[in-house]
Design a protein around this motif. Structure first.
Motif, short mmCIF file in Angstrom:
data_model
loop_
_atom_site.label_atom_id
_atom_site.label_comp_id
_atom_site.label_asym_id
_atom_site.label_seq_id
_atom_site.Cartn_x
_atom_site.Cartn_y
_atom_site.Cartn_z
N ILE A 45 10.11 5.95 -9.56
CA ILE A 45 11.22 5.00 -9.61
C ILE A 45 11.50 4.56 -8.18
N LEU A 46 11.30 3.28 -7.90
CA LEU A 46 11.44 2.73 -6.55
C LEU A 46 12.67 1.84 -6.49
N LYS A 47 13.61 2.20 -5.65
CA LYS A 47 14.83 1.41 -5.52
C LYS A 47 14.67 0.40 -4.39
N VAL A 48 15.12 -0.84 -4.63
CA VAL A 48 15.09 -1.87 -3.59
C VAL A 48 16.35 -2.71 -3.70
N ALA A 50 0.84 -1.21 0.00
CA ALA A 50 0.00 0.00 0.00
C ALA A 50 0.87 1.26 0.00
N ALA A 51 1.96 1.22 0.78
CA ALA A 51 2.86 2.37 0.81
C ALA A 51 3.56 2.55 -0.53
N LEU A 52 3.96 1.45 -1.15
CA LEU A 52 4.62 1.53 -2.46
C LEU A 52 3.67 2.10 -3.51
N LEU A 111 9.41 -8.91 -4.77
CA LEU A 111 9.38 -8.23 -6.06
C LEU A 111 7.96 -8.02 -6.57
N ARG A 112 7.08 -8.97 -6.31
CA ARG A 112 5.70 -8.81 -6.78
C ARG A 112 5.02 -7.60 -6.15
N HIS A 113 5.37 -7.29 -4.91
CA HIS A 113 4.81 -6.08 -4.29
C HIS A 113 5.19 -4.85 -5.10
N TYR A 114 6.46 -4.79 -5.53
CA TYR A 114 6.92 -3.65 -6.31
C TYR A 114 6.28 -3.62 -7.69
#
Length: 433
Positions: free
Chosen positions: A281-284, A269-271, A414-417
């Motif tokens: 662009i989300l870095k993990v 939800a936060a992502l 990864l699926r969350h992202y």
């Protein structure tokens, strides 16, 4: 990097589209990311940091060209077209040479940038925010921007020699430092719109003064602090209400979105909220290897229950003994001797990730996986130690084999992202139905 330019245009057109960046050099993490990208028919963005991969080898021992070949080799094995693999460089600048005088550190950074672009990396984070030997602390925005423009000029020259798609750039940096906070955190300040504006203005002016007006439209990302971070055992979650002004500010910049670092361990939800609020662009990184370590630890427990200490791989003990004997990657971060062993295993900063390539650990891991390949874990132990993988095995979505169980541990993160980055497009499609 036409894909990212198009992504920014989609986002600016009102579609909450995003992309996640896999910041890891672990082959199983990259393989899991590529298999998931292949199944979903999307590209995968893999990034290396300046400490991890550089002209001296970094802590992985790989130059930019060697890392490219390493990643492409995994893509070939998975069956993902190389054109679907986007390569990025993170915190590229004098970061690895901060102890040297600024002139020497920047000369090394120029070699770094040249090698990254020559090797085919086309998403380049220009980060000259760190003070070098003899520099004041902190550096003025104008100095940071001038150094970034100097490196951009190197990248542009390298691209013209190498050919292919033009590079896209990201500027700015986050606070605290990359890779998670070194100390316990209770609160975190969100970047102000004024600070974001100052960063953009300084870089735009520096690019113009360096004759880089043609490159500025390819500056697609600005790194800021949206109020997300993690320390050893806590996560500071994204709170959209604290970033309203920052989110609205970037809407006036027609070619820029935000890049959010340290998004590890955020909820889906936060992502989704981050992508909606223009952190496209989300870095993990550590969050993925943390999931890998969780699964390895569970497999070691399963092996212990199945085979006992006499026939087992002694995997956990091998890892922790190696870390104790070679403390360079964790000693500065875990300060309490009484809980050092606990932090080595379970800290969210995941310093254990630096040890996976160690020959002794690799040998123990191979024994662990070979033992569980010869004799598959019974469902009862899967249910006990890996309940999510148990469900997938029972439903026929996952093979009960140790390598597949490991990759599934990473893929769950990864699926969350991927879902967060696609959620806006899905909502838009529903609205038009």
């Amino acid at each position: 990097m036409d894909y990212l330019l198009h992504l920014v245009r989609r986002h600016k057109a009102g579609e909450a589209a995003g992309i996640h960046s896999v910041c890891s050099a672990h082959p199983l993490v990259i393989e899991a990311a590529m298999e998931l990208a292949l199944r979903r028919g999307v590209p995968v963005l893999v990034e290396a940091t300046s400490n991890q991969v550089n002209q001296d080898g970094g802590y992985t021992g790989m130059t930019p060209a060697a890392f490219r070949d390493f990643v492409h080799g995994i893509a070939d094995r998975v069956g993902l077209a190389r054109a679907a693999v986007l390569l990025g460089g993170d915190h590229l600048g004098p970061n690895a040479w901060q102890a040297e005088p600024a002139d020497a550190a920047m000369a090394r950074a120029e070699v770094l940038i040249d090698q990254y672009v020559a090797a085919g990396f086309r998403k380049i984070h220009l980060d000259c925010s760190m003070s070098c030997g003899g520099d004041p602390v902190p550096l003025a925005d104008a100095v940071v921007a001038a150094r970034a423009a100097r490196l951009c000029a190197v990248a542009e020259r390298a691209w013209r020699v190498a050919g292919g798609e033009a590079p896209v750039y990201v500027v700015g940096t986050e606070v605290p430092v990359p890779g998670g906070a070194h100390e316990d955190l209770d609160t975190l300040s969100v970047t102000t719109p004024q600070a974001a504006a100052a960063t953009i203005t300084a870089h735009r002016q520096a690019f113009a003064q360096a004759g880089l007006d043609g490159a500025w439209p390819r500056v697609v990302g600005l790194v800021v602090q949206p109020g997300v971070e993690f320390d050893h055992h806590k996560v500071i979650d994204y709170r959209p209400e604290r970033a309203v002004a920052l989110s609205r500010f970037i809407e006036a910049e027609p070619t820029l979105v935000y890049e959010a670092h340290s998004t590890d361990y955020q909820t889906q939800a936060a992502l989704e909220a981050l992508v909606r609020d223009h952190f496209a662009i989300l870095k993990v990184g550590p969050g993925l290897t943390f999931a890998l370590r969780e699964t390895l630890w569970a497999l070691a427990d399963i092996e212990h229950e199945m085979l006992g200490p006499e026939r087992g791989s002694d995997f956990k003990n091998t890892v922790l003994t190696t870390m104790q004997a070679e403390p360079e990657y964790w000693r500065k971060y875990y300060h309490d001797p009484a809980r050092a062993r606990f932090d080595q295993q379970f800290s969210l900063s995941d310093r254990i990730r630096y040890y996976w390539p160690h020959p002794a650990i690799q040998a123990a891991q191979e024994r662990l996986l070979a033992n569980l390949e010869r004799e598959a874990p019974p469902l009862t132990l899967l249910s006990q130690y890996l309940p999510a993988q148990y469900e997938a095995v029972r439903e026929g979505r996952l093979r009960n084999a140790p390598a597949e169980l490991l990759k599934e541990g990473v893929a769950r993160v990864l699926r969350h992202y991927m879902d967060a980055c696609a959620a806006g497009a899905a909502r838009k499609e529903l609205e038009t139905c």
